[in-house]
Design a protein around this motif. Structure first.
Motif, PDB file in Angstrom:
ATOM      1  N   ASP A 173      -4.952  -9.410  36.640  1.00 13.25           N
ATOM      2  CA  ASP A 173      -5.085  -8.240  35.776  1.00 13.25           C
ATOM      3  C   ASP A 173      -5.082  -8.645  34.310  1.00 13.25           C
ATOM      4  OD1 ASP A 173      -5.156  -6.617  37.988  1.00 13.25           O
ATOM      5  OD2 ASP A 173      -3.127  -5.832  37.757  1.00 13.25           O
ATOM      6  N   ILE A 174      -4.149  -9.499  33.933  1.00  7.65           N
ATOM      7  CA  ILE A 174      -4.065  -9.954  32.540  1.00  7.65           C
ATOM      8  C   ILE A 174      -5.340 -10.683  32.140  1.00  7.65           C
ATOM      9  CG2 ILE A 174      -2.870 -11.549  30.974  1.00  7.65           C
ATOM     10  CD1 ILE A 174      -0.287 -10.915  32.586  1.00  7.65           C
ATOM     11  N   TYR A 175      -5.820 -11.565  33.032  1.00  3.39           N
ATOM     12  CA  TYR A 175      -7.006 -12.354  32.710  1.00  3.39           C
ATOM     13  C   TYR A 175      -8.233 -11.463  32.523  1.00  3.39           C
ATOM     14  CZ  TYR A 175     -10.670 -15.843  32.878  1.00  3.39           C
ATOM     15  OH  TYR A 175     -11.761 -16.618  32.568  1.00  3.39           O
ATOM     16  N   VAL A 176      -8.473 -10.572  33.461  1.00  4.56           N
ATOM     17  CA  VAL A 176      -9.684  -9.743  33.410  1.00  4.56           C
ATOM     18  C   VAL A 176      -9.634  -8.783  32.224  1.00  4.56           C
ATOM     19  CG1 VAL A 176     -11.062  -8.025  34.634  1.00  4.56           C
ATOM     20  CG2 VAL A 176     -10.084  -9.949  35.887  1.00  4.56           C
ATOM     21  N   GLN A 177      -8.475  -8.223  31.958  1.00 10.61           N
ATOM     22  CA  GLN A 177      -8.352  -7.290  30.839  1.00 10.61           C
ATOM     23  C   GLN A 177      -8.617  -7.964  29.494  1.00 10.61           C
ATOM     24  OE1 GLN A 177      -4.421  -5.717  31.471  1.00 10.61           O
ATOM     25  NE2 GLN A 177      -5.026  -4.659  33.354  1.00 10.61           N
ATOM     26  N   ASN A 178      -8.367  -9.265  29.429  1.00 14.26           N
ATOM     27  CA  ASN A 178      -8.556 -10.006  28.172  1.00 14.26           C
ATOM     28  C   ASN A 178      -9.765 -10.931  28.220  1.00 14.26           C
ATOM     29  OD1 ASN A 178      -5.951  -9.379  26.493  1.00 14.26           O
ATOM     30  ND2 ASN A 178      -5.207  -9.805  28.551  1.00 14.26           N
ATOM     31  N   PHE A 179     -10.625 -10.749  29.221  1.00 17.00           N
ATOM     32  CA  PHE A 179     -11.745 -11.674  29.423  1.00 17.00           C
ATOM     33  C   PHE A 179     -12.714 -11.647  28.245  1.00 17.00           C
ATOM     34  CE2 PHE A 179     -16.033 -12.684  30.910  1.00 17.00           C
ATOM     35  CZ  PHE A 179     -15.806 -13.912  31.501  1.00 17.00           C
ATOM     36  N   ASN A 180     -13.079 -12.852  27.825  1.00 17.87           N
ATOM     37  CA  ASN A 180     -14.085 -13.029  26.781  1.00 17.87           C
ATOM     38  C   ASN A 180     -14.893 -14.258  27.152  1.00 17.87           C
ATOM     39  OD1 ASN A 180     -15.594 -13.621  24.480  1.00 17.87           O
ATOM     40  ND2 ASN A 180     -13.972 -12.978  23.070  1.00 17.87           N
ATOM     41  N   SER A 181     -16.167 -14.086  27.399  1.00 20.17           N
ATOM     42  CA  SER A 181     -17.006 -15.213  27.837  1.00 20.17           C
ATOM     43  C   SER A 181     -17.065 -16.330  26.803  1.00 20.17           C
ATOM     44  CB  SER A 181     -18.416 -14.721  28.169  1.00 20.17           C
ATOM     45  OG  SER A 181     -19.012 -14.128  27.034  1.00 20.17           O
ATOM     46  N   ASP A 182     -16.799 -16.004  25.535  1.00 19.72           N
ATOM     47  CA  ASP A 182     -16.810 -17.041  24.486  1.00 19.72           C
ATOM     48  C   ASP A 182     -15.670 -18.033  24.667  1.00 19.72           C
ATOM     49  OD1 ASP A 182     -19.007 -15.868  23.298  1.00 19.72           O
ATOM     50  OD2 ASP A 182     -17.819 -14.708  21.858  1.00 19.72           O
ATOM     51  N   ASN A 183     -14.651 -17.652  25.441  1.00 17.56           N
ATOM     52  CA  ASN A 183     -13.499 -18.533  25.648  1.00 17.56           C
ATOM     53  C   ASN A 183     -13.635 -19.425  26.881  1.00 17.56           C
ATOM     54  OD1 ASN A 183     -12.188 -17.398  23.410  1.00 17.56           O
ATOM     55  ND2 ASN A 183     -11.260 -15.783  24.653  1.00 17.56           N
ATOM     56  N   LEU A 184     -14.740 -19.293  27.599  1.00 14.36           N
ATOM     57  CA  LEU A 184     -14.938 -20.117  28.789  1.00 14.36           C
ATOM     58  C   LEU A 184     -15.215 -21.562  28.405  1.00 14.36           C
ATOM     59  CD1 LEU A 184     -17.246 -17.688  30.805  1.00 14.36           C
ATOM     60  CD2 LEU A 184     -14.827 -18.183  31.261  1.00 14.36           C
ATOM     61  N   PHE A 185     -14.915 -22.471  29.335  1.00 13.91           N
ATOM     62  CA  PHE A 185     -15.212 -23.884  29.122  1.00 13.91           C
ATOM     63  C   PHE A 185     -16.642 -24.147  29.529  1.00 13.91           C
ATOM     64  CE2 PHE A 185     -10.641 -23.693  29.510  1.00 13.91           C
ATOM     65  CZ  PHE A 185     -10.235 -24.508  28.470  1.00 13.91           C
ATOM     66  N   ASN A 186     -17.364 -24.773  28.634  1.00 11.20           N
ATOM     67  CA  ASN A 186     -18.760 -25.111  28.883  1.00 11.20           C
ATOM     68  C   ASN A 186     -18.827 -26.611  29.156  1.00 11.20           C
ATOM     69  OD1 ASN A 186     -21.565 -25.708  28.627  1.00 11.20           O
ATOM     70  ND2 ASN A 186     -21.832 -23.842  27.421  1.00 11.20           N
ATOM     71  N   LEU A 187     -19.092 -26.972  30.417  1.00 10.67           N
ATOM     72  CA  LEU A 187     -19.084 -28.379  30.802  1.00 10.67           C
ATOM     73  C   LEU A 187     -20.465 -28.817  31.283  1.00 10.67           C
ATOM     74  CD1 LEU A 187     -16.267 -26.922  32.129  1.00 10.67           C
ATOM     75  CD2 LEU A 187     -15.695 -29.324  32.297  1.00 10.67           C
ATOM     76  N   ASN A 188     -20.698 -30.108  31.149  1.00  8.30           N
ATOM     77  CA  ASN A 188     -21.893 -30.703  31.734  1.00  8.30           C
ATOM     78  C   ASN A 188     -21.434 -31.738  32.755  1.00  8.30           C
ATOM     79  OD1 ASN A 188     -24.161 -32.789  31.993  1.00  8.30           O
ATOM     80  ND2 ASN A 188     -25.166 -31.134  30.885  1.00  8.30           N
ATOM     81  N   ILE A 189     -21.685 -31.445  34.033  1.00 11.65           N
ATOM     82  CA  ILE A 189     -21.266 -32.337  35.108  1.00 11.65           C
ATOM     83  C   ILE A 189     -22.500 -32.679  35.940  1.00 11.65           C
ATOM     84  CG2 ILE A 189     -19.792 -32.631  37.131  1.00 11.65           C
ATOM     85  CD1 ILE A 189     -17.879 -30.578  35.954  1.00 11.65           C
TER      86      ILE A 189
END
Length: 203
Positions: A173-189
C-alpha cells in the motif's frame, strides 16, 4: 480473493521444513501443476502423500509460493492506479502501475548475494542485478521489468514472511500510493533495458 483465508492456509505450511532438494525445473513443475487448483493445505497433503520426500517438498513449496504470489498480485490490484493483466499465462506482465508494466517476484533475501541487508539497501541496483542474473531460470527467466518484494526476517526465516499477507499489504500500500516511475532503477543487463525496483518487507 479471500485474503484472510489465504493467509490462514499459507500459515499451515509453516510447521513443515522448507526444503527444495533441487532447483526449480520445468520437469518437476509439470509433475506438480495440481498446486494451481488446490486451495487448502489439507488437500495438498493428500495429493502429495504418494510422492517421495523430494517431490513432496517441491510441491509444498510451489503451492506456498504460488498462493502467496496470488495474494500479492491481488493486493496490488486493490489500488486504482494498478491494472491487473487478465492473461494469467503471460510470464512477462502481472500488472501495470500507472503506465509501467511489471512482472512481480517475491524473494527471500538471498544468501548467495554475499552481502548484508544494509549493503543491499545502500546499493539496491547491485541486488537487483544479482536477482536478475541468479534467479528464475529456465521457463521463468526473462529480462523485462520486474518488481521485487524482498523479505527479511529477524530470525533468518525469511520464507515465512510470504504467509504474512497483512504485513505484505501494508508495505505494498505504501509503495503503490507513493509510486513514481522516475524513481525506478534503469538497468542494462545483457543488452536489455530494464525498469525495476525493490519493496522491502521486514519484521
Amino acid at each position: 480473493m479471500d485474503l484472510i483465508r489465504v493467509e490462514n492456509e499459507l500459515k499451515k505450511r509453516l510447521i513443515y521444513p522448507y526444503k527444495w532438494g533441487r532447483k526449480q525445473s520445468d520437469e518437476w513443475d509439470t509433475k506438480t501443476n495440481f498446486i494451481y487448483t488446490t486451495y487448502n493445505f489439507e488437500t495438498l497433503l493428500e495429493k502429495t502423500a504418494p510422492f517421495d520426500e523430494k517431490i513432496r517438498n517441491y510441491a509444498l513449496n510451489r503451492w506456498y509460493n504460488f498462493w502467496s504470489a496470488e495474494a500479492v498480485e491481488n493486493l496490488f490490484s486493490l489500488h486504482e492506479n494498478v491494472t491487473s493483466n487478465k492473461n494469467k499465462f503471460d510470464k512477462l506482465i502481472d500488472f501495470t502501475i500507472n503506465t509501467t508494466c511489471f512482472d512481480h517476484k517475491t524473494t527471500v533475501f538471498p544468501i548467495g548475494f554475499n552481502q548484508t541487508v544494509t549493503y543491499a539497501k545502500n546499493n539496491p541496483d547491485k541486488l537487483i542485478q544479482w536477482l536478475y542474473l541468479n534467479q528464475s531460470q529456465e521457463g521463468r527467466k526473462h529480462l523485462k521489468n520486474r518488481l521485487f518484494i524482498v523479505l527479511v526476517d529477524k530470525n533468518n526465516e525469511h520464507w515465512k514472511l510470504k504467509a504474512e499477507v497483512k504485513l505484505l499489504k501494508s508495505e505494498i500500500d505504501i509503495y503503490v500510493q507513493n509510486f513514481n516511475s522516475d524513481n525506478l532503477f534503469n538497468l542494462n543487463i545483457e543488452n536489455n533495458t530494464i525498469l525495476s525496483d525493490l519493496i522491502w518487507v521486514e519484521n
